[in-house]
Each structure stands twice: as structure tokens, then as C-alpha cells.
Design a protein around this motif. Structure first.
Motif, PDB file in Angstrom:
ATOM      1  N   ARG A  37       0.936  -1.215   0.004  1.00 15.84           N
ATOM      2  CA  ARG A  37      -0.087   0.111  -0.033  1.00 15.84           C
ATOM      3  C   ARG A  37       0.860   1.292   0.040  1.00 15.84           C
ATOM      4  N   THR A  65       3.392   1.318  -3.339  1.00 11.93           N
ATOM      5  CA  THR A  65       2.878   1.379  -4.714  1.00 11.93           C
ATOM      6  C   THR A  65       1.527   2.021  -4.944  1.00 11.93           C
ATOM      7  N   LYS A  66       0.678   2.245  -3.756  1.00 13.24           N
ATOM      8  CA  LYS A  66      -0.429   2.971  -4.072  1.00 13.24           C
ATOM      9  C   LYS A  66      -0.543   4.510  -3.393  1.00 13.24           C
TER      10      LYS A  66
END
Length: 357
Positions: free
Chosen positions: A97, A100-101
Motif C-alpha cells: 500500500r 505502490t498505492k
């Protein structure tokens, strides 16, 4: 080579191995990690070696021809293999999370832009315990741990947070691989992730972890520069030095000091709060301003210094109490409760004063 020399060389080998692994050169990564193990064995190198070997497709790893001395030594005394550390699906998802997010520091910590300083610290503590590489062995945990540390360092600094809200989220840069890079220029933390963690929890939150275990300075790869490039890079430094020298001509020295020095030897006391301060020998003849306004500024600075000192004392006591509760140490908890806070005690004397509220 000394032990410290071996350690530095081993760290360099680990960095080379990480770069090789990131571009898919698994054999080179394995070779340099094995060299690092021979120079200075560390848990970090062992863990990375396990990850690298797991990533090498079966049947493609470099083998030593049978009958060679290395092959004979391996057959006689096979080296112990470090067990691969396990991690949960929840830990892996938390790492992914962040890496990458998330798009900005607020998303990293999971707080809103209206979050208070206390909210930010609370969110950081929760994530730090979840993502610390001593506890979370999922791939990418080190990068995620650094990201939350940098986010907390910026969002708990009022000045940096103000500038970040204005323009920081507009300039995220992409790292060389799959992980996002959140260190926008001007918004990097002055502390390493481990140093920030120790400020919140103390150095014993995870016994055996040291600042050098998971956070490294920038790579020591030599950079190629030409002669003109060096002069161009020095130009801003020269300009800053000249500006500093010119600004010094227009800035007058302070009128007072809160501590006695050779330049400020004469003691005085404010009329309102009876706060001691010190002035120069020629203060009575040279100072032409309002004495009342000067003493108001002195009292305001003194109270402000007390507030900062009191906050540091409270943070230290609270950290001691938190660690004691976390580890069940009743003696340390009692010691934390008995700890004196002299700056807070002084500050309480001025609570009825307008500057002390």
C-alpha cells in the motif's frame, strides 16, 4: 583489513548486490552477497541472499565444476543456509500500500490534511511498529519504513508541513524501479528512519536493532564530473557566502542576552515577571528604544524557551512510561512517573501571565 574496514566493504558489496538484483542480474547479486558474508556476516546480507536465491530460476544458477577445490569443500562442509523469514499477508499488503498505492505523505500515514500533530504522531507510531524491519520481513518493508519516517518528519514540522501543503505533493518523483520515491526536493527528513523511530520509541523498542541495520546513507558510487561542472556547482556556494557577508553589515547585534557572557556582563531584571537578563556595559547610554517593549520581548522569548524545554521533558517522560508499559517494567514505569521536569515547573509559575498561557 580491520573489522571496521571489513564492515564498510561488506556494506558496499550489499549495495552492489541490491542494484544487480533490481535489474535482474541474480548471479552477480548472489556473488556479492556471498562476498559480504565472508567479509562481515550480517543478518541483512543473509536475508537478502535468501531472497536472491529464491528468485533464481531453477537450473540457471552458476555451478562449480565437480572436482574443483570449492566443490570438494562444499561437499565436505556444506555452509548453513539461513532460514527464510516469514511474513503475513497483512504485513505484505501494508508494505505494498505504501510503496505502490500512496501518492503523498498524508496517504502514507493514513491521515487527512486536517490531522493534528498528535494525530500524525499516533498514526506514525502504529505504522512504525507494523513496518519496522525487525518485525516485518515482507519484501519492500525497509522502503516502506523509510517512507513513513520521512512523512512523519515533514508533517510534524509546522514550517515543512506548510510548504509541503503548498507545493510538496506536486513534485513526487519516480524511483528507478517499482517503488515510489516520496522525497520531494526540500521535504527530506534530516534524520534517518531508525533515528526517528528511536525518538518516538527509544533505542530499545526492538532490541538488537541499530541505526545502521536498515537505513543507509546515499550510495558511495563515485560520480563523474568535469572541471566546468565543478565550478558551476561551487557558484551557488560562493553567492551564499557573499550574501551572508553583506547581510551581516545590515544586522545589528542583539540588545540583550538571557545568559551572561563576556559581551553581556551586566545583569538586569524585567519589571513584570522578574526574569533575569544581561546587557552590555554601554546599555544605559546607547539604547534609545522603549525599555518596556524590550522587556516584553525578553519575557516572551524566555517563556517560549521554557515551553520548548518543557515539551521535550514531557516527551522524554512519556516515552519512558510507554516503553515501561510495553515491556512490563514496573520499576522503570515508577521512575518515569517520579521524573522531575524543571522547565515545566518553572513554566507553571508564569501560567497566570499573558505570555505563559
Amino acid at each position: 583489513m580491520t573489522i571496521e574496514g571489513n564492515k564498510d566493504e561488506a556494506e558496499r558489496c550489499i549495495e552492489i548486490a541490491q542494484n544487480a538484483f533490481s535489474i535482474g542480474n541474480y548471479e552477480k547479486a548472489e556473488r556479492f552477497l556471498m562476498k559480504a558474508e565472508r567479509l562481515y556476516p550480517t543478518a541483512r546480507a543473509k536475508d537478502l541472499l535468501t531472497v536472491v536465491r529464491a528468485a533464481i530460476p531453477s537450473g540457471t544458477s552458476k555451478k562449480t565444476p565437480p572436482g574443483t577445490p570449492d566443490d570438494v569443500r562444499r561437499r565436505k562442509a556444506p555452509p548453513p543456509q539461513a532460514p527464510q523469514k516469514e511474513y503475513s499477508t497483512e504485513q505484505l499488503e501494508a508494505v505494498r500500500r505504501i510503496n505502490t498505492k500512496c501518492k503523498d505523505y498524508y496517504e502514507i500515514l493514513g491521515v487527512s490534511k486536517e490531522a493534528t500533530d498528535s494525530d500524525v504522531k499516533k498514526a506514525y507510531k502504529k505504522l512504525a511498529l507494523q513496518l519496522h524491519p525487525d518485525k516485518n520481513h515482507a519484501p519492500g518493508a525497509v522502503e516502506a519504513f523509510k517512507a513513513i519516517g520521512n512523512a512523519a518528519a515533514v508533517l510534524t514540522d509546522p514550517e515543512k508541513r506548510k510548504h509541503y501543503d503548498l507545493r510538496g505533493h506536486e513534485v513526487p518523483t519516480q524511483a528507478t524501479h517499482t517503488h515510489h520515491q516520496y522525497y520531494a526536493r526540500g521535504f527530506e527528513s534530516d534524520l534517518t528512519a531508525e533515528e526517528l523511530f528511536n525518538m518516538f520509541f527509544g533505542a530499545t523498542a526492538f532490541p538488537g536493532a541499530g541505526p545502521a541495520a536498515y537505513t543507509r546513507r546515499r550510495a558511495r558510487e563515485p560520480e563523474q564530473r568535469d572541471g566546468h561542472g565543478g565550478l558551476v556547482q561551487l557558484l551557488p556556494v560562493v553567492v551564499l557566502v557573499l550574501l551572508s557577508m553583506m547581510s551581516g553589515l545590515f544586522i545589528s547585534e542583539p540588545v540583550f542576552s538571557l545568559t551572561p557572557t563576556a559581551k553581556y556582563p551586566i545583569p538586569r531584571e524585567t519589571v513584570n515577571l522578574k526574569i533575569p537578563y544581561y546587557v552590555k556595559d554601554n546599555f544605559h547610554t546607547d539604547y534609545q528604544g522603549s525599555l518596556r517593549r524590550l522587556e516584553m520581548a525578553i519575557e516572551e522569548e524566555y517563556i517560549g524557551n521554557l515551553r520548548h524545554a518543557c515539551q521535550r521533558e514531557r516527551n522524554y517522560r512519556d516515552n519512558m512510561a510507554w516503553k515501561a508499559r510495553n515491556f512490563g517494567d514496573t520499576n522503570q514505569y515508577a521512575e518515569a512517573q517520579r521524573m522531575r521536569m524543571p522547565s515545566c515547573e518553572k513554566l507553571s509559575k508564569y501560567q497566570r501571565d499573558p505570555y505563559g498561557k
